[in-house]
Motif scaffolding. Structure first.
Motif, mmCIF file in Angstrom:
data_model
loop_
_atom_site.group_PDB
_atom_site.id
_atom_site.type_symbol
_atom_site.label_atom_id
_atom_site.label_comp_id
_atom_site.label_asym_id
_atom_site.label_seq_id
_atom_site.Cartn_x
_atom_site.Cartn_y
_atom_site.Cartn_z
ATOM 1 N N TYR A 16 0.846 -1.256 -0.065
ATOM 2 C CA TYR A 16 -0.024 -0.032 0.016
ATOM 3 C C TYR A 16 0.795 1.259 -0.037
ATOM 4 N N ASP A 17 0.771 2.089 -1.028
ATOM 5 C CA ASP A 17 1.235 3.190 -1.057
ATOM 6 C C ASP A 17 0.475 4.472 -0.496
ATOM 7 N N LEU A 18 0.683 4.606 1.155
ATOM 8 C CA LEU A 18 -0.227 5.359 1.581
ATOM 9 C C LEU A 18 -0.155 6.754 1.409
ATOM 10 N N MET A 19 1.019 7.394 0.747
ATOM 11 C CA MET A 19 1.178 8.786 0.469
ATOM 12 C C MET A 19 0.281 9.011 -0.766
ATOM 13 N N ALA A 20 0.484 7.884 -1.608
ATOM 14 C CA ALA A 20 -0.348 8.260 -2.984
ATOM 15 C C ALA A 20 -1.730 7.927 -2.571
ATOM 16 N N LEU A 21 -2.441 7.222 -1.637
ATOM 17 C CA LEU A 21 -3.565 7.135 -1.108
ATOM 18 C C LEU A 21 -4.337 8.633 -0.586
ATOM 19 N N SER A 22 -3.459 9.091 0.236
ATOM 20 C CA SER A 22 -3.644 10.243 0.743
ATOM 21 C C SER A 22 -3.885 11.566 -0.420
ATOM 22 N N ARG A 23 -2.969 11.358 -1.373
ATOM 23 C CA ARG A 23 -3.185 12.449 -2.346
ATOM 24 C C ARG A 23 -4.580 12.154 -3.164
ATOM 25 N N LYS A 24 -4.885 10.986 -3.104
ATOM 26 C CA LYS A 24 -6.386 10.795 -3.878
ATOM 27 C C LYS A 24 -7.664 11.010 -2.986
ATOM 28 N N ILE A 25 -7.297 11.354 -1.907
ATOM 29 C CA ILE A 25 -8.626 11.767 -0.997
ATOM 30 C C ILE A 25 -9.106 13.024 -1.238
ATOM 31 N N ASP A 26 -10.314 13.466 -1.525
ATOM 32 C CA ASP A 26 -10.833 14.687 -1.650
ATOM 33 C C ASP A 26 -12.292 14.727 -1.149
ATOM 34 N N LYS A 27 -13.243 15.863 -1.266
ATOM 35 C CA LYS A 27 -14.286 16.075 -0.636
ATOM 36 C C LYS A 27 -15.273 14.882 -0.771
ATOM 37 N N SER A 28 -15.221 14.146 -1.943
ATOM 38 C CA SER A 28 -16.111 12.880 -2.324
ATOM 39 C C SER A 28 -15.465 11.692 -1.537
ATOM 40 N N THR A 29 -14.447 11.754 -0.932
ATOM 41 C CA THR A 29 -14.046 10.392 -0.369
ATOM 42 C C THR A 29 -14.621 10.296 1.002
ATOM 43 N N LYS A 30 -15.405 8.927 1.294
ATOM 44 C CA LYS A 30 -16.067 8.877 2.410
ATOM 45 C C LYS A 30 -15.283 7.799 3.348
ATOM 46 N N VAL A 31 -14.801 6.731 2.434
ATOM 47 C CA VAL A 31 -14.226 5.601 3.362
ATOM 48 C C VAL A 31 -13.101 5.050 2.510
ATOM 49 N N VAL A 32 -12.024 4.865 3.346
ATOM 50 C CA VAL A 32 -10.599 4.296 3.056
ATOM 51 C C VAL A 32 -10.539 2.951 3.470
ATOM 52 N N PHE A 33 -10.222 1.769 2.663
ATOM 53 C CA PHE A 33 -9.815 0.691 3.039
ATOM 54 C C PHE A 33 -8.530 0.213 2.688
ATOM 55 N N ILE A 34 -8.039 -0.388 3.989
ATOM 56 C CA ILE A 34 -6.616 -0.564 4.244
ATOM 57 C C ILE A 34 -6.476 -2.057 4.502
#
Ligand SMILES: *Cc1c(COP(=O)(O)O)cnc(C)c1O
Length: 359
Positions: A138-156
């Motif tokens: 998992y590339d958490l930095m890249a995940l974090s960059r993909k998070i915006d206002k429309s993001t509700k849930v993240v699965f790890i």
């Protein structure tokens, strides 16, 4: 009447069942190393509890799941009010989507991860944003960059299925600090009991600080996959919200009593952990000796590149009575995932693999 986003879903393909292979190929001895199940079977204590309670299934189960929640809380040093129990931890994945995700919202995870996440996301008409992994992690930095206002849930998934890789405590904490508080982070620890890495996070300590839910299951280390039993741990606010989504009798009586009994069987858990860690080491050593590239695993399976069509290898192994998983669903056409079995099963798999690959 039919929703397009439901119609376009590719159904989840479960591991091939043993009896199907026995009938199809007319072979008696079949070993299944395809669904990360417990190679030692079921705890004796859980079986006894199921037998003792079989005659009580005319009555609805305890809808509050009180005794099991108490047992889990005691075992994990959390409060019963911080626990939700599901018909498998997969059901809690569904609760999260139903509770937090609307049509058009986004769910973020990695591209080589548990296929149930995109499945339930698509059913809700939401968008599944799958972020490329880095070295199969998992590339958490890249995940974090993909998070915006429309993001509700993240699965790890940690360790992740199907790579077996893990996210360490420092990286997870940095990620949780980095992202908006409005995003629910689900850390799926289905393979928790098989981890030996020293820097693996203690997520239960973080639940009061973040909108974090930790998932655990009885399907793997406790050998109760067929009963369907899993749970989530989070702060009380989040848990009481999820309880509103839950059906009143979502966890059956036999699962509840078996779960309580399984938690008391420390010997069975220890034996399982030993078989898995020894078996994992054996498989990795054999792959190395064969010159096959594999991903170092913290779980009860190993992902390995077989440098040939994984679909063909899957079929060839079936004929020999060995069921594994090809990774075609991820577009990884030369990779297979093999669950750790008993040492005898691992040896049979390696023997057949060697002969099929001409090693
Ligand atoms: C096996 C697995 C589970 C377990 O699901 P249950 O519904 O509890 O059987 C959950 N998450 C991942 C990533 C898994 O591989």
């Amino acid at each position: 009447m039919y929703k397009k986003y439901v119609d376009s879903i590719h159904p989840y393909e479960p591991g091939k069942p043993i009896d199907e292979v026995q009938k199809q190929y007319r072979i008696k001895k079949v070993i299944k190393l395809a669904s990360n199940e417990n190679p030692l079977g079921v705890s004796r204590k859980a079986i006894d509890a199921i037998k003792k309670n079989a005659g009580l299934v005319n009555v609805y189960p305890d809808g509050g799941i009180q005794e099991l929640k108490k047992a889990i809380a005691k075992y994990h040093k959390v409060k019963p009010a911080q626990i939700i129990v599901g018909n498998g931890s997969n059901e809690i994945i569904e609760f999260l989507i139903r509770g937090f995700v609307r049509e058009g919202d986004c769910v973020v995870s990695s591209d080589i991860s548990f296929l149930v996440y995109p499945l339930v996301t698509q059913v809700a008409g939401a968008e599944y944003v799958s972020v490329p992994m880095k070295n199969f992690k998992y590339d958490l930095m890249a995940l974090s960059r993909k998070i915006d206002k429309s993001t509700k849930v993240v699965f790890i998934a940690n360790p992740n299925n199907p790579t077996g890789t893990y996210v360490n405590g420092e990286n997870l904490k940095n990620f949780l600090e980095d992202i908006p508080k409005s995003v629910v982070v689900c850390v799926d620890e289905a393979y928790f009991d098989f981890v030996t890495a020293k820097d693996y996070p203690n997520t239960l300590k973080l639940i009061d600080k973040y909108n974090l839910i930790v998932l655990r299951t009885f399907s793997k280390s406790y050998g109760l996959a067929g009963l369907r039993l899993g749970f989530g741990v989070a702060n009380e606010r989040l848990i009481s919200y999820l309880h509103k989504i839950r059906q009143p009798f979502n966890v059956n009586h036999l699962a509840q009593v078996a779960g309580i009994a399984a938690l008391t069987d420390k010997t069975f858990l220890k034996q399982t952990q030993k078989v898995v860690v020894d078996g994992r080491n054996y498989l990795e050593k054999q792959f190395k000796a064969m010159g096959l590239f594999y991903i170092e695993s913290e779980a009860n399976f190993v992902l390995v590149c077989v440098k040939t069509s994984s679909k063909k290898l899957f079929q060839a192994l079936l004929k020999k009575g060995v069921i594994i998983r090809d990774m075609a669903a991820y577009g990884m056409n030369e990779w297979v995932r093999v669950s750790v079995g008993t040492m005898a099963e691992n040896r049979i798999f390696i023997k057949e693999l060697k002969s099929l690959l001409g090693k």
